[in-house]
Enzyme design. Sequence first.
Site, PDB file in Angstrom:
ATOM      1  N   GLU A   1      54.031  33.236  14.520  1.00  6.10           N
ATOM      2  CA  GLU A   1      55.053  32.289  14.052  1.00  6.10           C
ATOM      3  C   GLU A   1      54.725  31.999  12.594  1.00  6.10           C
ATOM      4  OE1 GLU A   1      57.647  31.108  15.635  1.00  6.10           O
ATOM      5  OE2 GLU A   1      57.206  31.732  17.682  1.00  6.10           O
TER       6      GLU A   1
ATOM      7  N   CYS B   1      57.529  24.046   9.198  1.00  6.36           N
ATOM      8  CA  CYS B   1      57.923  25.457   9.008  1.00  6.36           C
ATOM      9  C   CYS B   1      59.418  25.596   9.008  1.00  6.36           C
ATOM     10  CB  CYS B   1      57.309  26.317  10.101  1.00  6.36           C
ATOM     11  SG  CYS B   1      57.777  25.789  11.747  1.00  6.36           S
TER      12      CYS B   1
HETATM   13  P1  NAD Z   1      47.407  29.598   7.005  1.00  7.48           P
HETATM   14  O1  NAD Z   1      48.017  30.922   7.317  1.00  7.48           O
HETATM   15  O2  NAD Z   1      46.673  29.447   5.739  1.00  7.48           O
HETATM   16  O3  NAD Z   1      46.365  29.179   8.147  1.00  7.48           O
HETATM   17  C1  NAD Z   1      46.748  29.087   9.511  1.00  7.48           C
HETATM   18  C2  NAD Z   1      45.492  29.159  10.382  1.00  7.48           C
HETATM   19  O4  NAD Z   1      44.908  30.447  10.235  1.00  7.48           O
HETATM   20  C3  NAD Z   1      44.401  28.168  10.017  1.00  7.48           C
HETATM   21  O5  NAD Z   1      43.783  27.716  11.189  1.00  7.48           O
HETATM   22  C4  NAD Z   1      43.439  29.000   9.188  1.00  7.48           C
HETATM   23  O6  NAD Z   1      42.124  28.515   9.191  1.00  7.48           O
HETATM   24  C5  NAD Z   1      43.534  30.335   9.909  1.00  7.48           C
HETATM   25  N1  NAD Z   1      43.170  31.491   9.095  1.00  7.48           N
HETATM   26  C6  NAD Z   1      43.199  31.625   7.749  1.00  7.48           C
HETATM   27  N2  NAD Z   1      42.790  32.859   7.403  1.00  7.48           N
HETATM   28  C7  NAD Z   1      42.532  33.522   8.555  1.00  7.48           C
HETATM   29  C8  NAD Z   1      42.107  34.840   8.845  1.00  7.48           C
HETATM   30  N3  NAD Z   1      41.878  35.727   7.892  1.00  7.48           N
HETATM   31  N4  NAD Z   1      41.946  35.191  10.134  1.00  7.48           N
HETATM   32  C9  NAD Z   1      42.200  34.314  11.127  1.00  7.48           C
HETATM   33  N5  NAD Z   1      42.610  33.048  10.913  1.00  7.48           N
HETATM   34  C10 NAD Z   1      42.780  32.655   9.638  1.00  7.48           C
HETATM   35  O7  NAD Z   1      48.596  28.553   7.163  1.00  7.48           O
HETATM   36  P2  NAD Z   1      48.583  26.990   6.832  1.00  7.48           P
HETATM   37  O8  NAD Z   1      48.489  26.867   5.348  1.00  7.48           O
HETATM   38  O9  NAD Z   1      47.578  26.309   7.691  1.00  7.48           O
HETATM   39  O10 NAD Z   1      50.028  26.539   7.358  1.00  7.48           O
HETATM   40  C11 NAD Z   1      51.194  26.605   6.595  1.00  7.48           C
HETATM   41  C12 NAD Z   1      51.989  27.852   6.917  1.00  7.48           C
HETATM   42  O11 NAD Z   1      52.256  27.928   8.315  1.00  7.48           O
HETATM   43  C13 NAD Z   1      53.345  27.874   6.233  1.00  7.48           C
HETATM   44  O12 NAD Z   1      53.617  29.163   5.738  1.00  7.48           O
HETATM   45  C14 NAD Z   1      54.316  27.567   7.380  1.00  7.48           C
HETATM   46  O13 NAD Z   1      55.614  28.031   7.192  1.00  7.48           O
HETATM   47  C15 NAD Z   1      53.636  28.234   8.522  1.00  7.48           C
HETATM   48  N6  NAD Z   1      54.104  27.665   9.783  1.00  7.48           N
HETATM   49  C16 NAD Z   1      54.917  28.395  10.612  1.00  7.48           C
HETATM   50  C17 NAD Z   1      55.399  27.829  11.788  1.00  7.48           C
HETATM   51  C18 NAD Z   1      56.321  28.571  12.746  1.00  7.48           C
HETATM   52  O14 NAD Z   1      56.480  28.129  13.883  1.00  7.48           O
HETATM   53  N7  NAD Z   1      56.957  29.660  12.351  1.00  7.48           N
HETATM   54  C19 NAD Z   1      55.043  26.541  12.110  1.00  7.48           C
HETATM   55  C20 NAD Z   1      54.238  25.827  11.228  1.00  7.48           C
HETATM   56  C21 NAD Z   1      53.755  26.399  10.075  1.00  7.48           C
END
Ligand code: NAD
Length: 513
Positions: free
Chosen positions: A248, A282
Amino acid sequence: LTTTQNPTATQTPPSAPTFSVSNPATGEVVAQVPKLDDAGVAALVDRARAAQPAWAEAGFKERAGLMLDLRSWLVHERRKVAQALMDEGGKTFEDALVEITYTCEALGFWARQAQRCLRDERMRPTTPLLFGRSVVVRWAPRGVIGVIAPWNYPLVLGFGDAIPALMAGNGVVLKPSSVTPLSSQAVIEDGMPAVGFPRDVCLLATGPGHTGSALVDSADMIMFTGSTEVGKGIAQRAAQRLIPVSLELGGKDPMIVLSDADLHRAVEVAVTGGLMNSGQTCMSVERIYVEEPVYDDFVKIMADKVSSLRMGPPASPGTVDIGSMTGPGQSEIVDAHVRDAVQKGARVLTGGRRRDGSGDFYEPTVLVDVDHSMACMTEETFGPTLPVMKVRDAEEALRLANDSPYGLNSSVFTRDLDRGEQIARRIDAGNACVNDALTNYFELRAPFGGWKQSGLGGRHGEEGIRKYCKAQTVLVTRFAPPRDPLGYPRTRVTSKLLEATLVMLYGRRRRRR
Ligand code: NAD
C-alpha cells in the site's frame, strides 16, 4: 493455548541498543525503545513461528473472542492509547480517536467475517472431464506475516493488517515506524496480554528501516504500507526469497468539483480530507480541480474556513484543529512544494509557512493559480496543503486527475449522482467517492487498494484476508472408470474415444445471428 501473563514482545536486556522517540509537537524525547538487529528480528520470527500452529488450531471462534476482548480493552484504555498516538505523532486528540475507532471497527469486522471469507469451498466440477470427482478449496495460513507500517497512522496501518492476518491463523511480527512505535507497543505489550492473547502470536519489532529489511529476510509474507520507493525495494528483496508481498503505497488523490456541486459540502470534505492528520494521510485530498463558474466561490469559502483553523500542540478534546507534522523532514517537503508553486506563479491565500518556535508545525495552506508544472500538483506533498486549479469542464478535470503516476483514492462533487458515478468510474484510481472523501476506507467489506504506483494487492474485502493464506485445492475422485482414458498402453480404441470426446465437447460451431 498458553496465554501470556506478562508483556510478550521485545523483552530486551537493559544493555541492548535503543533509540529515542520524540514528540514532534514539542521536540521532547518521550521514550527509549529497543532497536532490533537482524538476529533480534530472526529470533522474534522464530518465536512467532513456534506459536503459530496452536493459534491456527485454536479456530476462528477463539480468535474472534480475543479480538472482541481486545476491542473492549482499546475502548476502555482509549485515553491512554490516544495519548501515546499524540505523543509520538503530534496528532490531535480527534485524529487519534479516528485511529482508535478504525481499529475497533477492524477488530469487530474481522472477528465476524474471517470465517465466512475463509471457509472451505466445495465445488462440483465445471467440466465433464472431471466426471465423478469433487473439489474443495481450503485456505491455510501462510505462517508468520511481517507487517511493516508507516508513521502517519500507526494503529490503522499496523493493526488494520495484523488483525486479518491473525484471524486467518497466522503469527504476526509487526514493525512500526521508528518515528511512532509507542501506540503499537501499548496494544501488543499491554493490551494483548491483558485480554489473554497466547504468548508470541503477535510480536513487536521496533527499529529503523534496517529492522524492516531483516523482517523481509525472515517472515513468510510481507504486508507493507509506506512510500512507493521503499515498497519497490521491499518487493525486490522479497523476490529473492519468493515470498509474497502486498504493498500500500503513496498517492496524489484528486478531487473534482463540478459547477452543480453543493459548494459548502465540497469545501467541508476537501478541508477535512486534505488537512486531517496535518495532511499526512495516504488518501488525503492532495489536489482540487474546480469548474470555472464556481471556482471563485469555492476558493473563497475554502480560504475563509482554512484561515479560521486552530493549530498547535495536541491538547484536551476540542481545543486544536491541526496538530504538528509527524514525519521527520516532512515540513521541508511541504515548504519546497509551496515555494516551487509560488516561484512558478501560484498565490498563497492562507498559510504557506512553517511556524516559528518549538515543535514541527506547518500552517494549513490554500494555493491557487496552480498547474501541472508545479510539484504541489504532481508529487505527493503529504502535508496540509490544498492546491486548487480552475478547469474549463469535467473532461479537462478528468484528464488532469488521471495525469499522475498514482491512483489511490479520488472524489467527484456534483448534485447529479448518475453523472458523478460515471465520472468516478473514469478516474484511474483504485477508489473513488461521489460527494465524499476518505469515508470509503471504513467499508471493510469492499477492497481498498492502489492502482499504478500506489500499490500492489489490497486490504479489506475477501482479498484482505485471503492474501494471508495459501489456497489448497483438494480433488477427491469418488468413482472412476476401471481404465483411465489416458492410461497406458494407449490403444487405437482409447485414442479414438479421446478424439471423439474432444469433437463432441468443443467441436460445435458458435451460431452467429
Ligand atoms: P517509508 O516507506 O519511509 O517507511 C514505511 C516503513 O518501512 C517504516 O516502518 C520504515 O521503518 C520501513 N522501512 C524503511 N526502509 C525499509 C527497508 N529498506 N526495508 C524494510 N522496511 C523499511 O514511509 P513513511 O515515510 O513511514 O510513510 C509515508 C508514506 O507512506 C507516504 O508515501 C504515504 O503515501 C504512504 N502511505 C500509504 C498508505 C496506503 O494505504 N496506500 C497509507 C499510509 C501511508
